[in-house]
Design a protein around this motif. Structure first.
Motif, PDB file in Angstrom:
ATOM      1  N   SER A 141       0.865  -1.181   0.000  1.00 50.95           N
ATOM      2  CA  SER A 141       0.000   0.000   0.000  1.00 50.95           C
ATOM      3  C   SER A 141       0.899   1.228   0.000  1.00 50.95           C
ATOM      4  O   SER A 141       2.119   1.112  -0.166  1.00 50.95           O
ATOM      5  CB  SER A 141      -0.895  -0.001   1.249  1.00 50.95           C
ATOM      6  N   ILE A 142       0.319   2.383   0.213  1.00 54.55           N
ATOM      7  CA  ILE A 142       1.121   3.578   0.496  1.00 54.55           C
ATOM      8  C   ILE A 142       1.544   3.513   1.958  1.00 54.55           C
ATOM      9  O   ILE A 142       0.725   3.292   2.842  1.00 54.55           O
ATOM     10  CB  ILE A 142       0.316   4.869   0.244  1.00 54.55           C
ATOM     11  N   THR A 191       0.247  -2.462  -6.601  1.00 56.72           N
ATOM     12  CA  THR A 191      -0.443  -1.554  -5.676  1.00 56.72           C
ATOM     13  C   THR A 191      -1.250  -0.507  -6.443  1.00 56.72           C
ATOM     14  O   THR A 191      -2.330  -0.092  -5.997  1.00 56.72           O
ATOM     15  CB  THR A 191       0.564  -0.885  -4.729  1.00 56.72           C
ATOM     16  N   VAL A 258       5.252   3.784  -2.030  1.00 57.51           N
ATOM     17  CA  VAL A 258       4.465   2.565  -2.216  1.00 57.51           C
ATOM     18  C   VAL A 258       5.379   1.417  -1.827  1.00 57.51           C
ATOM     19  O   VAL A 258       6.435   1.225  -2.419  1.00 57.51           O
ATOM     20  CB  VAL A 258       3.984   2.426  -3.675  1.00 57.51           C
TER      21      VAL A 258
END
Length: 419
Positions: A141-142, A191, A258
């Motif tokens: 994810s971030i 992502t 990310v």
């Protein structure tokens, strides 16, 4: 079993470092190769407490997946190691199967009833057989530095407004590793899919009912490219590697990256840069707004080893509730089994919840149908993102190249996605 308390991984590693690689006199010593330095405390504890009677595991930790694979190629020629950590997905395991140094764990009678389909999928090869015991779930994810980002944006418009504000302060909004192919295809690309495509598209593309030339995919890549064009990425992404990316976020000169949840564990080198670092994580808040959850690795074995009885003991231990609890306590990561355990680390619980409730259902990176030919989908997406970041292609051209190459390999969706 004397169970470790949460957060004691570093203390255990320090306390046992002097004896971690010394076998008891009557133990069978197994050589394990891994890229996962964060698991060292786990093996120290297993060895020190004789949790696998008659077996001592000597860990050989290599710096990153690339060096790990190089050592495997060299040392398999002299019948080492006995055990090794394997990356998930057909594309990774197939060369080792072809070389005769990987075999189904069912050949040793290992029971995998305590693993769900998602976990087993990561250890399954193109022949449908399972070549390792899954042990860790991961989330991509971030990740953001909480000292820099105070509030999570809820949609792309808010995210881009935050990017603009950070840029005006002289902070790199989103740091990208543009050098490493493994990062580009496994982390960044997937992502982006999770956040900005859709559940429907991800499920259909892996069975040939959707195409990479569909607007939903092209639009996602164009949106990402627009961030570079607006100066929201690090100025020279193709020159920055994984270490530079994580260093920037740890220092706070970059706000976000990310990446995988593994960078937020106590063993992450980011905490050597700033021991007080606090990382948050969120999906790219696009139309799908999902994280990318998957099995990061499984423990595989060398079928040519003469120590199969000891190997079987280790693989069986990996299937137990005791191992899952110990793994959660020492590594502070998400075990891959379905055993019900008690997890006291909020970060682990939150990530597990996101994987369970808000993860992209289709996983192109691990799908045999996309990775059976050469170059694989994995190689195509890494090269495509590098060309996109270099300004050598557009998002549409990137998508068409991926689709045309897959079609030429007899991809299941070739007829549906003909160009």
């Amino acid at each position: 079993m004397k169970r470790l308390k949460t957060g004691m991984a570093i203390a255990v590693a320090t306390a046992t470092i002097a004896t971690s690689n010394l076998a008891f006199a009557d133990d069978t010593v197994l050589q394990l190769y891994t890229w996962r330095e964060q698991d060292q405390a786990l093996f120290d504890y297993i060895n020190e407490n004789d949790l696998i009677p008659g077996v001592e595991i000597k860990t050989n930790v290599y710096n990153g997946a690339g060096e790990h694979e190089t050592k495997l190629r060299i040392d398999f020629q002299t019948n080492r190691p006995d055990l090794y950590h394997a990356k998930a997905g057909t594309a990774w395991i197939q060369p080792w199967i072809d070389a005769g140094v990987a075999a189904p764990v069912t050949d040793l009678g290992i029971n995998l009833d305590n693993f769900g389909d998602a976990a087993l999928f990561g250890a399954t090869a193109a022949d449908g057989k399972i070549y390792g015991v899954p042990f860790v779930m991961q989330m991509q994810s971030i990740l953001y530095n909480k000292a820099v980002v105070k509030k999570e944006p809820k949609n792309l418009e808010e995210l881009e407004a935050l990017f603009a504000d950070l840029k005006s302060q002289g902070i790199v909004p989103l740091h990208v590793d543009g050098r490493d192919a493994w990062y580009l295809n496994q982390v960044l690309h997937e992502t982006i899919l999770a956040g900005m495509t859709s559940d429907e598209w991800s499920q259909k593309v892996v069975v040939g009912e959707a195409c990479f030339t569909d607007d939903v995919y092209v639009d996602a890549m164009e949106r990402f490219k627009s961030w570079q064009d607006k100066g929201y990425l690090n100025p020279t992404p193709l020159a920055d590697d994984y270490g530079a990316m994580r260093t920037g976020v740890a220092l706070g000169t970059s706000a976000m990256m990310v990446d995988g949840i593994w960078s937020a564990t106590p063993a992450s080198p980011m905490y050597e840069i700033d021991p007080s670092l606090e990382l948050g994580y969120m999906a790219i808040p696009g139309a799908s707004n999902k994280v990318y959850g998957f099995v990061d690795g499984h423990i595989a074995y060398n079928p040519n080893s003469e120590k199969k009885a000891a190997i079987k003991k280790v693989l069986e231990f990996y299937t137990t509730k005791e191992f899952s609890q110990l793994f959660a306590d020492t590594v502070e990561a998400i075990p891959a089994s379905t055993h019900k355990i008690k997890v006291e680390v909020d970060r682990v619980n939150q990530a597990a919840k996101l994987i369970g409730t808000n993860a992209l259902p289709g996983l192109p990176f691990f799908t045999p149908a996309l990775n059976g030919g050469e170059p694989t989908y994995q190689a195509l997406t890494a090269a495509g993102l590098q060309e996109l970041l270099a300004g050598k292609s557009t998002a549409r051209e990137m998508a068409e190249k991926i689709q045309k190459t897959l079609n030429s390999q007899g991809y299941i969706g070739a007829a549906n996605c003909a160009l």
